[in-house]
Write an enzyme that holds these catalytic residues in place. Structure first.
Site, mmCIF file in Angstrom:
data_model
loop_
_atom_site.group_PDB
_atom_site.id
_atom_site.type_symbol
_atom_site.label_atom_id
_atom_site.label_comp_id
_atom_site.label_asym_id
_atom_site.label_seq_id
_atom_site.Cartn_x
_atom_site.Cartn_y
_atom_site.Cartn_z
ATOM 1 N N GLU A 112 0.816 -1.226 0.000
ATOM 2 C CA GLU A 112 0.000 0.000 0.000
ATOM 3 C C GLU A 112 0.844 1.268 0.000
ATOM 4 O O GLU A 112 0.417 2.309 -0.488
ATOM 5 C CB GLU A 112 -0.958 0.011 1.194
ATOM 6 C CG GLU A 112 -2.066 -1.040 1.105
ATOM 7 C CD GLU A 112 -1.670 -2.372 1.713
ATOM 8 O OE1 GLU A 112 -0.483 -2.563 2.056
ATOM 9 O OE2 GLU A 112 -2.562 -3.244 1.855
ATOM 10 N N PHE A 162 -11.572 -7.035 13.717
ATOM 11 C CA PHE A 162 -10.483 -7.490 12.852
ATOM 12 C C PHE A 162 -10.134 -6.412 11.822
ATOM 13 O O PHE A 162 -11.008 -5.855 11.173
ATOM 14 C CB PHE A 162 -10.875 -8.791 12.142
ATOM 15 C CG PHE A 162 -9.819 -9.286 11.200
ATOM 16 C CD1 PHE A 162 -8.573 -9.683 11.683
ATOM 17 C CD2 PHE A 162 -10.049 -9.327 9.834
ATOM 18 C CE1 PHE A 162 -7.582 -10.117 10.814
ATOM 19 C CE2 PHE A 162 -9.064 -9.758 8.962
ATOM 20 C CZ PHE A 162 -7.820 -10.156 9.449
ATOM 21 N N GLN A 163 -8.858 -6.138 11.720
ATOM 22 C CA GLN A 163 -8.328 -5.110 10.807
ATOM 23 C C GLN A 163 -8.939 -3.731 11.050
ATOM 24 O O GLN A 163 -9.072 -2.931 10.125
ATOM 25 C CB GLN A 163 -8.472 -5.536 9.334
ATOM 26 C CG GLN A 163 -7.565 -6.731 8.996
ATOM 27 C CD GLN A 163 -7.405 -6.972 7.510
ATOM 28 O OE1 GLN A 163 -8.298 -6.695 6.715
ATOM 29 N NE2 GLN A 163 -6.250 -7.520 7.124
ATOM 30 N N LYS A 166 -17.459 -0.410 5.938
ATOM 31 C CA LYS A 166 -17.860 -1.420 4.961
ATOM 32 C C LYS A 166 -19.373 -1.451 4.739
ATOM 33 O O LYS A 166 -19.849 -1.611 3.616
ATOM 34 C CB LYS A 166 -17.378 -2.794 5.438
ATOM 35 C CG LYS A 166 -17.652 -3.920 4.453
ATOM 36 C CD LYS A 166 -17.024 -5.222 4.928
ATOM 37 C CE LYS A 166 -17.171 -6.309 3.866
ATOM 38 N NZ LYS A 166 -16.470 -7.551 4.256
ATOM 39 N N MET A 192 24.485 8.614 2.447
ATOM 40 C CA MET A 192 24.438 9.916 3.112
ATOM 41 C C MET A 192 24.781 9.771 4.594
ATOM 42 O O MET A 192 25.473 10.618 5.169
ATOM 43 C CB MET A 192 23.063 10.562 2.931
ATOM 44 C CG MET A 192 22.989 11.998 3.423
ATOM 45 S SD MET A 192 24.154 13.088 2.581
ATOM 46 C CE MET A 192 23.154 13.701 1.217
#
Lengths: 174, 579
Positions: free
Chosen positions: B49, B111-112, B161, B483
């Site tokens: 993502e 969940f999630q 949802k 760096m």
């Protein structure tokens, strides 16, 4: 002088959209930008779409201009008034429970009378009173009660509105 | 028209002109992926993502249009926090749609589930948790409006949802096309104050050593042409910050290039010695100013920015103008013309000759590799620059390779430089290059990446290979987190701590091939040109060219952190030159 004893503070009156999470946005912004909130009062306005936050900010802790500009960037913040204490009327409510054995209850009631405070509840050795007044007057009252033994104290944080115009318009003015 | 929330979301995105969506489905966003099949919007299936977010940013960088990403709830939402913060720091217009657990389950540690709007509050311009299907059209309309107006930025829309699931009655709604915004606290202002613009014009006409200090606001406001007119009419030199590379042509005689910590000597010193800085869409970032108290000590400041909170945040301006850069520059040009145009500008020959003296004594320089030495990264970048079309879009990661790219590339077109400036996000290059290619398929797109960065987001090359984005990657492999190595060499007495990445593991050529790309490896200077030419010829597959580079090369000039810009450290070969 520190912000806590009333000096070096500015009062911001912030009108916000009355939506879920707005208070978190304002509080989060103060935390993220390193600004400090001295007190905060929140309530809906007469227009139910908006709420008003009265925020006392320590000016030593943050450049006030940055506080205001960053707050103004929040999409849900509608407008911000910066209130100078000398140009505004400020009020705060304190509820306090203080030790008051029967033999000294009279002394406390003297103070209540002098300050025009209100007795809310009485117990056999305690008394609960409230006072509405300018923050400094509330400070004085709290200070005078302290030697008796404060059991519990709750202050609302101040709310404020700008002072009104005193001089009426000249009726002869064009 | 009756529809469900998921259909309404797709229709709302289509109505905003979205043509491409970068995303990855999952449980909570699942119902939206069904109407997606019937939508005109192309979906690019990413492998992580974070990639979706950076692709949306790359798309926005290259096109100026808002980039859009869509991912599910919980871990997907947390994975896209980095791109949101990156876009917030660099003012990139972006809209991210995240799935959320059903409204009734919010707060139950479902969940999630995660508090996506809470987590992203401080890294978005604004965010929404939509609670009713009927709100979707209006919220999407508002989200694009907020993302693209005023100071642009990312907006997140979190969608439970149940309001997009056709099997749930809460998703039923009647479609409407929103035609306005009810945002009583949001008034993006465009025009600058006319009186302040006149004051600015007056200061410009009085200045003997003025410098135009131009930032990302030039590109965001589509203001490059206006800037060119202002510079040419007044004859004032231009520095282009990391966020405005390409906003003024590097080949223009008035261009001084990049200022700041790794800016070139002339850009840094001209600002330091200026008597007037005209800051246009720039924010006095610490990487530009060095020690703020000693930055440009003799300069008056004109500061133009669309975000009034930037005016006076770091340095108190003498004239502060809140407004859109392009609009204000155009008004400023008008005001200057009324005062006599180029005729009214004082004689600045002495200042010009000082500037050209610095340019002669302190050009960018490096020593070409000898014998068995590995490649010099600067040489690779010069070759890449000279063997690609001038309108090539170049994306970079973060670190030494980023600074060398900004230093050695010749940016002569706006919107050809895609990089992570404010947040400094390693791994930005590959997904951002894919997003840029998605937005500008007509252009050649090169990502310049370091070996540290490459290992953070290389999986998106699978996305490039399978979705048909033939980007090219120049991998500057110096076997180090370069760096950080440079800082340890210069500031920690060469005590190297956890910066060696190894030279041969992974095998980048094999890895590139495994990811569906052509893999090339280059070790000697003679091979550099032919390898680039070969890569340029491949248009049906992504290409990764690994350039094996010297580990010990450092980026110069450098203003050490916390030091004054007057103490800029130049290349070792220039240290005897009179300043």
């Amino acid at each position: 002088m520190t912000a806590a004893d009333g000096g070096g503070t500015t009062t911001l009156v912030v009108r916000v959209e009355n939506k879920a999470g707005v208070l978190a946005r304002v509080a989060g912004l103060f935390a993220r930008r390193g600004f400090n909130i001295e007190s905060l009062a929140v309530a809906p306005t007469d227009d139910e779409r908006f709420s008003r936050l009265t925020i006392v900010v320590g000016v030593d802790a943050a450049p006030m201009e940055q506080v205001v500009k960053q707050l103004d960037k929040l999409v849900n913040v509608v407008d911000i008034q910066e209130l100078n204490p000398s140009a505004s009327v400020e009020r705060e409510l304190m509820m306090v429970t203080v030790r008051a054995e029967p033999e000294i209850r009279g002394q406390i009631l003297d103070l209540v009378r002098i300050f025009q405070a209100t007795v809310l509840n009485v117990g056999y050795d305690e008394i609960m009173v409230s006072l509405t007044g300018s923050p400094s007057r509330v400070d004085d009252f709290e200070g005078l009660l302290r030697p008796y033994g404060i059991v519990d104290v709750q202050r609302t944080g101040k709310v404020a509105l700008p002072k009104l115009v005193k001089a009426a318009p000249d009726p002869l003015a064009p | 028209m009756n529809m469900n929330g998921g259909q309404a979301l797709m229709k709302a995105l289509e109505n905003e002109g979205v043509d491409i969506l970068f995303g990855l489905p999952g449980g909570a966003i699942l119902p939206v992926y069904d109407p997606l099949i019937d939508s005109s919007i192309r979906h690019v299936l990413v492998r992580h993502e974070q990639g979706a977010g950076h692709m949306a940013e790359g798309y926005a960088h290259a096109t100026g249009r808002p980039g859009v990403a869509m991912v599910t709830s919980g871990p997907a939402a947390t994975n896209i926090v980095t791109p949101l913060c990156d876009a917030y720091m660099d003012s990139i217009p972006m809209v991210v749609v995240t799935g959320q657990v059903p409204y009734a389950a919010i707060g139950t540690d479902a969940f999630q589930e995660c508090d996506t709007t809470g987590i992203t509050m401080s890294v978005t311009k604004h965010n929404y948790l939509v609670t009713e299907a009927a709100d979707i059209p209006q919220v999407i309309h508002d989200a694009f409006y907020i993302a693209t107006t005023g100071r642009p930025g990312p907006v997140l829309v979190d969608i439970p949802k149940d309001i997009v699931d056709p099997n749930n009655p809460r998703s039923a709604m009647e479609w409407y096309t929103p035609d306005s915004h009810d945002l009583p606290g949001y008034f993006p202002n465009q025009a600058g104050d006319a009186e302040l613009i006149r004051q600015a014009a007056k200061l410009i006409c009085e200045a003997e050593r003025p410098v135009l200090y131009t930032g990302g606001g030039i590109l965001k406001s589509r203001g490059a042409e206006a800037l060119l007119e202002l510079a040419e009419m007044t004859g004032i030199h231009v520095v282009t910050t990391l966020m405005n590379r390409g906003g003024f042509p590097d080949d223009h005689p008035l261009c001084l290039g990049m200022p700041g910590m790794h800016g070139n000597y002339t850009a840094v010193t001209a600002m330091q010695e200026a008597d007037l800085l005209i800051a246009l869409g720039a924010r006095f970032d610490d990487r530009v100013t060095g020690k703020v108290g000693e930055f440009a000590p003799l300069a008056k400041i004109i500061h133009v920015d669309i975000d009034s909170a930037e005016l006076g945040k770091v340095r108190r301006p003498d004239v502060a103008i809140q407004g859109d850069c392009r609009v204000v520059i155009e008004e400023l040009v008008k005001a200057l013309k009324e005062m006599g145009g180029s005729e009214a500008q004082p004689d600045r020959n002495q200042w010009r000759s000082r500037i050209s003296g610095w340019q002669e004594r302190f050009p960018l320089t490096y020593e070409q590799s000898k014998g068995d030495e590995l490649l010099k990264p600067q040489y690779v970048l010069e070759q890449l620059r000279d063997s690609t079309p001038s309108d090539t879009i170049v994306a970079s990661g973060v670190g030494q390779h980023q600074m060398w790219t900004s230093q050695y590339w010749k940016f002569n077109h706006p919107y050809t430089w895609v990089n992570s400036g404010g947040l400094g996000t390693m791994g930005f290059a590959i997904p951002a290059a894919i997003g840029a290619k998605a937005g500008r398929p007509d252009r050649m797109v090169w990502a310049v990446d370091g070996d540290g960065c490459f290992q953070m987001t290389a999986q998106e090359l699978v996305t490039a290979a399978t979705e048909g984005f033939p980007i090219k990657v120049a991998l500057i492999n110096n076997a180090y987190l370069g760096m950080v190595r440079q800082w340890q060499e210069m500031f920690y007495e060469e005590r190297y701590s956890e910066v060696y990445l190894t030279r041969d593991v992974p095998d980048y050529k094999m890895w590139a091939e495994a990811l569906g790309c052509v893999g090339l490896r280059v070790e000697s200077p003679e091979e550099v040109g032919p390898a680039i030419a070969q890569a340029n010829e491949i248009n049906d597959q992504p290409v990764v060219v690994e350039f094996r580079c010297e580990a010990e090369e450092n980026v110069f000039p450098m203003v050490p952190a916390g030091m004054s810009n007057s103490d800029v450290v130049v290349d070792p070969s220039q240290r005897d030159q009179p300043r």
